[in-house]
Design a protein around this motif. Structure first.
Motif, PDB file in Angstrom:
ATOM      1  N   ALA A   1       1.101  -1.358  -0.155  1.00  0.00           N
ATOM      2  CA  ALA A   1       0.115  -0.323   0.351  1.00  0.00           C
ATOM      3  C   ALA A   1       0.844   0.982   0.121  1.00  0.00           C
ATOM      4  CB  ALA A   1      -1.573   0.262   1.360  1.00  0.00           C
TER       5      ALA A   1
ATOM      6  N   SER B   1       0.424  -0.211  -4.602  1.00  0.00           N
ATOM      7  CA  SER B   1      -0.885   0.538  -4.340  1.00  0.00           C
ATOM      8  C   SER B   1      -1.820   0.337  -4.515  1.00  0.00           C
ATOM      9  CB  SER B   1      -0.644   1.816  -3.824  1.00  0.00           C
ATOM     10  OG  SER B   1      -0.054   2.718  -4.823  1.00  0.00           O
ATOM     11  N   ASN B   2      -1.831   0.603  -6.757  1.00  0.00           N
ATOM     12  CA  ASN B   2      -3.388   0.313  -7.356  1.00  0.00           C
ATOM     13  C   ASN B   2      -3.406  -0.748  -6.879  1.00  0.00           C
ATOM     14  OD1 ASN B   2      -3.142   2.657  -8.327  1.00  0.00           O
ATOM     15  ND2 ASN B   2      -1.032   2.403  -9.221  1.00  0.00           N
TER      16      ASN B   2
ATOM     17  N   VAL C   1      -3.118  -2.821  -3.807  1.00  0.00           N
ATOM     18  CA  VAL C   1      -4.174  -3.373  -3.268  1.00  0.00           C
ATOM     19  C   VAL C   1      -5.715  -2.960  -3.446  1.00  0.00           C
ATOM     20  CG1 VAL C   1      -4.034  -2.942  -0.787  1.00  0.00           C
ATOM     21  CG2 VAL C   1      -1.467  -3.207  -1.485  1.00  0.00           C
ATOM     22  N   GLU C   2      -5.286  -1.918  -3.828  1.00  0.00           N
ATOM     23  CA  GLU C   2      -7.413  -1.576  -3.936  1.00  0.00           C
ATOM     24  C   GLU C   2      -7.963  -1.852  -4.473  1.00  0.00           C
ATOM     25  OE1 GLU C   2      -7.566   2.844  -4.325  1.00  0.00           O
ATOM     26  OE2 GLU C   2      -5.399   3.442  -5.026  1.00  0.00           O
TER      27      GLU C   2
ATOM     28  N   LEU D   1      -4.539  -3.260   6.619  1.00  0.00           N
ATOM     29  CA  LEU D   1      -3.613  -1.846   7.376  1.00  0.00           C
ATOM     30  C   LEU D   1      -4.331  -1.070   8.223  1.00  0.00           C
ATOM     31  CD1 LEU D   1      -5.855  -1.397   4.036  1.00  0.00           C
ATOM     32  CD2 LEU D   1      -3.249  -1.604   3.940  1.00  0.00           C
TER      33      LEU D   1
ATOM     34  N   GLY E   1       0.017   5.214   0.754  1.00  0.00           N
ATOM     35  CA  GLY E   1      -1.117   4.579   2.048  1.00  0.00           C
ATOM     36  C   GLY E   1      -2.569   5.633   1.837  1.00  0.00           C
TER      37      GLY E   1
ATOM     38  N   TYR F   1      -4.117   7.062   0.208  1.00  0.00           N
ATOM     39  CA  TYR F   1      -5.262   6.840  -0.764  1.00  0.00           C
ATOM     40  C   TYR F   1      -5.860   4.951  -0.375  1.00  0.00           C
ATOM     41  CZ  TYR F   1      -4.508  10.229  -3.571  1.00  0.00           C
ATOM     42  OH  TYR F   1      -3.707  11.750  -4.145  1.00  0.00           O
ATOM     43  N   ALA F   2      -5.023   4.492  -0.524  1.00  0.00           N
ATOM     44  CA  ALA F   2      -5.254   3.297   0.035  1.00  0.00           C
ATOM     45  C   ALA F   2      -6.370   2.760   0.929  1.00  0.00           C
ATOM     46  CB  ALA F   2      -4.205   1.907   0.348  1.00  0.00           C
TER      47      ALA F   2
ATOM     48  N   THR G   1      -9.729   3.688   0.311  1.00  0.00           N
ATOM     49  CA  THR G   1     -10.568   3.441  -0.536  1.00  0.00           C
ATOM     50  C   THR G   1     -10.919   2.311   0.470  1.00  0.00           C
ATOM     51  OG1 THR G   1      -9.099   3.430  -2.199  1.00  0.00           O
ATOM     52  CG2 THR G   1     -10.554   1.455  -2.562  1.00  0.00           C
ATOM     53  N   ALA G   2     -10.401   2.322   1.538  1.00  0.00           N
ATOM     54  CA  ALA G   2     -10.984   0.803   2.489  1.00  0.00           C
ATOM     55  C   ALA G   2     -11.536   1.254   3.209  1.00  0.00           C
ATOM     56  CB  ALA G   2      -9.251   0.503   3.398  1.00  0.00           C
TER      57      ALA G   2
ATOM     58  N   ALA H   1      -4.521   5.304  -7.446  1.00  0.00           N
ATOM     59  CA  ALA H   1      -4.519   4.697  -6.346  1.00  0.00           C
ATOM     60  C   ALA H   1      -3.558   6.857  -6.350  1.00  0.00           C
ATOM     61  CB  ALA H   1      -3.768   4.292  -5.456  1.00  0.00           C
TER      62      ALA H   1
END
Length: 369
Positions: free
Chosen positions: A221, A227-228, A230-231, A249, A262, A264-265, A268-269, A339
């Protein structure tokens, strides 16, 4: 003499006209058949040889393919030659012709796939003939998986192979890609292959990819390309995997909310949390808010409050999908999208938490093939 004549503008036009004359055709064919590779790579000659291919019968086309085979890699990687080979493919009908072309391409598949012009030949072959003629391409992908997936042109071929299928014949390709998941997610181009599999591959393959990444979601992330992925995992997962990823996370919430990628992740989370997770997310994130700049802390607080309100709404949706509508555009966070936004701009209603905390307004750049 004829093949030299065909390399001039006027000569090429003359040859193309005479090819339709039964009286001249046999002579022209005999003169040109041994120079098919040279003509395909010539600015004017390729028009003449493509016209020749169109008017030949099957036996004559087989002769042209045989004469092309020893130099097919050179021709396929040439701008004009690539177009000529694709034109030839459209005229091949017999198994003998196609088989001979397969053998020629197979012997030189790696440099062709990695070539700007050459990879179009492979893409055209996939679209024109399909399985089982494309078996040799599948084998090449298994042998050069990381090399192809880490290259702009190789990535396009790998995605085309996966889209072309058939799915039951892609098991070995899926297995090799899954084996190299942790390498590919960190690659500027390889991460797009993993994202593509998370969109189109069978659920069993998607689960294997997530198992490879399991325990490393926080590390991924915080990196530009992974990181993309992960999203993508968050958006394309069922409840069990989504909860598992979000929990990992949240365990590192303090470092992620202030990280360049991170954050951004984490957004999204939060957008993917169910009603139960929203409460836990708020509890885990709140202690870390004081470390942020005032304006960023206020926006994170509003984001969490909005999620809690939606969670408690009697008719509200179970998942937070967009909070930007609750605030003015300059007061909301981005919860959806990539991300990393395009260079020099952020989508309306979004901020880069880490950049703002550092006193910068410039978001990170993204490489997209």
């Amino acid at each position: 003499v004829v093949h030299q004549l065909a390399k001039s503008q006027s000569g090429s036009r003359f040859v193309q006209e005479k090819l339709n004359d039964p009286e001249y055709f046999p002579v022209l064919f005999e003169e040109m058949k041994d120079h098919v590779a040279d003509l395909m790579m010539d600015s004017f000659g390729h028009y003449a040889v493509e016209a020749l291919i169109r008017v030949c019968n099957d036996e004559q086309r087989l002769v042209l393919v045989m004469n092309l085979a020893p130099r097919i890699a050179e021709v396929a990687c040439h701008k004009q030659g690539s177009f000529s080979i694709q034109a030839m493919m459209d005229t091949l009908r017999s198994q003998t012709q196609i088989g001979l072309l397969c053998d020629a391409l197979n012997a030189n598949i790696a440099p062709i796939v990695l070539s700007c012009s050459g990879h179009y030949v492979v893409l055209r072959f996939l679209a024109r003939f399909g399985w089982p003629y494309t078996r040799f391409i599948h084998r090449a992908l298994c042998s050069h998986c990381v090399e192809f997936a880490s290259d702009h042109y190789g990535l396009r071929v790998m995605k085309a192979v996966i889209d072309a299928g058939p799915e039951e014949e892609l098991k070995e390709v899926f297995s090799i890609v899954v084996r190299h998941t942790n390498t590919l997610v960190e690659s500027p181009f390889g991460n797009y292959l993993i994202q593509h599999l998370l969109d189109v591959a069978p659920s069993s393959v998607q689960d294997k990819i997530k198992r490879q990444m399991d325990g490393k979601f926080v590390r991924f992330a915080k990196q530009k390309f992974s990181s993309n992925v992960v999203e993508k995992c968050l958006r394309n997962s069922g409840r069990e995997w989504r909860r598992r990823i979000i929990t990992q996370l949240m365990d590192s919430a303090g470092e992620l909310i202030s990280d360049r990628f991170g954050n951004y992740a984490m957004q999204t989370a939060l957008s993917c949390c169910d009603r139960q997770l929203v409460i836990e997310f708020n509890q885990r994130l709140t202690p870390h808010l004081p470390q942020l700049r005032d304006n960023v802390r206020v926006k994170w607080r509003k984001l969490l409050d909005s999620a809690l309100i939606r969670k408690n709404a009697p008719h509200g949706p179970p998942v937070v999908t967009d909070v930007s509508a609750a605030y003015a555009p300059d007061q909301a966070f981005q919860l959806q999208g990539h991300a990393q936004p395009p260079v020099g701009s952020l989508p309306t209603g979004s901020i880069d938490v880490a950049a703002t905390a550092a006193g910068s307004t410039q978001p990170p750049a993204t490489i997209v093939p």
